[in-house]
Design an enzyme around this catalytic site. Structure first.
Site, PDB file in Angstrom:
ATOM      1  N   ARG A   1      -2.580  -7.115  -7.829  1.00  0.00           N
ATOM      2  CA  ARG A   1      -1.308  -7.610  -8.578  1.00  0.00           C
ATOM      3  C   ARG A   1      -0.216  -6.805  -8.162  1.00  0.00           C
ATOM      4  O   ARG A   1       0.148  -5.901  -8.517  1.00  0.00           O
ATOM      5  CB  ARG A   1      -1.875  -7.165 -10.154  1.00  0.00           C
ATOM      6  CG  ARG A   1      -3.013  -7.584 -10.673  1.00  0.00           C
ATOM      7  CD  ARG A   1      -3.499  -7.019 -12.050  1.00  0.00           C
ATOM      8  NE  ARG A   1      -4.533  -7.537 -12.637  1.00  0.00           N
ATOM      9  CZ  ARG A   1      -5.209  -6.854 -13.640  1.00  0.00           C
ATOM     10  NH1 ARG A   1      -4.873  -5.848 -14.192  1.00  0.00           N
ATOM     11  NH2 ARG A   1      -6.264  -7.596 -14.220  1.00  0.00           N
TER      12      ARG A   1
ATOM     13  N   ASP B   1       3.749  -5.941  -7.418  1.00  0.00           N
ATOM     14  CA  ASP B   1       4.783  -5.694  -8.232  1.00  0.00           C
ATOM     15  C   ASP B   1       5.859  -6.521  -8.109  1.00  0.00           C
ATOM     16  O   ASP B   1       6.001  -7.139  -7.125  1.00  0.00           O
ATOM     17  CB  ASP B   1       5.157  -4.264  -8.230  1.00  0.00           C
ATOM     18  CG  ASP B   1       3.983  -3.478  -8.923  1.00  0.00           C
ATOM     19  OD1 ASP B   1       3.456  -3.759  -9.916  1.00  0.00           O
ATOM     20  OD2 ASP B   1       3.948  -2.188  -8.326  1.00  0.00           O
TER      21      ASP B   1
ATOM     22  N   ARG C   1       3.879   2.757  -2.682  1.00  0.00           N
ATOM     23  CA  ARG C   1       5.170   3.058  -2.591  1.00  0.00           C
ATOM     24  C   ARG C   1       5.383   4.455  -2.900  1.00  0.00           C
ATOM     25  O   ARG C   1       6.440   5.014  -2.327  1.00  0.00           O
ATOM     26  CB  ARG C   1       5.849   2.238  -3.598  1.00  0.00           C
ATOM     27  CG  ARG C   1       5.957   0.572  -3.301  1.00  0.00           C
ATOM     28  CD  ARG C   1       6.325  -0.398  -4.478  1.00  0.00           C
ATOM     29  NE  ARG C   1       7.712   0.344  -5.033  1.00  0.00           N
ATOM     30  CZ  ARG C   1       8.179  -0.029  -6.045  1.00  0.00           C
ATOM     31  NH1 ARG C   1       7.216  -0.917  -6.944  1.00  0.00           N
ATOM     32  NH2 ARG C   1       9.256   0.189  -6.792  1.00  0.00           N
TER      33      ARG C   1
END
Length: 253
Positions: A56, A58, A204
């Site tokens: 999924r 972002d 990240r």
């Protein structure tokens, strides 16, 4: 519909530029990659299609090897399903391949390794070309320190300090492969992150920690403390999404 009216499962590999999307998953606040893919498949196959994705991603994150699966009653050859949907897709989404999968195949549940790549351009001048696919860091980075941080992050840890505040995952203890750092030349750095699953924003944040340690704004001991206590300091920043790619998903290790 096939001759028996039974559903078959199709597995597809997708490539997409995530710049103008709110992420992979359908959301009320904008257009998602999932929405565009499901609309295209539904139009092509003449039935309502709902897909499951391995990752999924972002908002702003790209994919070179996103894997999806979906059931269909279509009797079209699998090649015609993969090729035939292309005219219905926007130009920033592509189907790389399509195959027939076992009836119980689930792209998300059966994934054994998710492989992300983060690209950093480490030079004083911001890029004029390709800025949507790389994160610019103008400060000189010490790659030897980045390697030390990678060594700390690899292994079996509780990564609850490396996730977004909105992350709802219950399981935060994961086994990470040691991140691999590659110098590609002309200031371009690529970092490989591999794990069976990741928490929201985990890659990240790890990349942000590596960068701030390499800049001297964060210590290696602070990284160890994050893993030990689950507390995230202000220096553990989340790097921008556009440098991140879902590179590959593996199902047989």
């Amino acid at each position: 519909m096939n001759e028996q009216g039974h559903k078959r499962v199709i597995r597809m590999t997708l490539e997409y530029d995530g710049t103008r999307y709110v992420g992979w998953q359908r959301q009320a606040n904008g257009v998602s990659v999932q929405e565009k893919v499901e609309e295209a498949l539904s139009r092509h196959l003449g039935e309502r299609i709902r897909v499951t994705a391995a990752g999924r991603t972002d908002a702003g994150v790209h994919a070179l090897g996103q894997v999806i699966s979906f059931p269909t009653t279509s009797s079209l050859p699998v090649r015609a399903i993969g090729r035939g949907v292309l005219p219905y897709l926007p130009r920033d989404i592509a189907v790389l391949d399509a195959t027939e999968a076992p009836p119980n195949f689930n792209a998300r549940r059966h994934a054994r390794l998710r492989w992300y790549r983060y690209f950093i351009l480490n030079r004083s001048v911001a890029p004029a070309v390709g800025k949507a696919f790389v994160t610019h860091v103008p400060y000189k980075l010490d790659l030897s320190i980045m390697e030390e941080v990678a060594q700390i992050l690899g292994g079996h840890h509780d990564f609850r300090a490396f996730r977004a505040k909105t992350c709802t995952a219950v399981r935060t203890v994961l086994t990470m492969h040691k991140p691999e750092i590659h110098e590609l030349g002309d200031g371009l750095i690529m970092i490989d992150f591999k794990c069976q699953s990741f928490l929201q924003n985990m890659v990240r944040i790890m990349a942000g920690v590596m960068v701030n340690c390499a800049r001297g704004k964060m210590s290696r001991d602070a990284v160890r403390e994050m893993l030990a206590t689950g507390v995230r300091p202000n220096e553990a920043v989340t790097l921008a999404p556009h440098g991140l790619f879902l590179y590959k998903v593996l199902y047989h290790l």
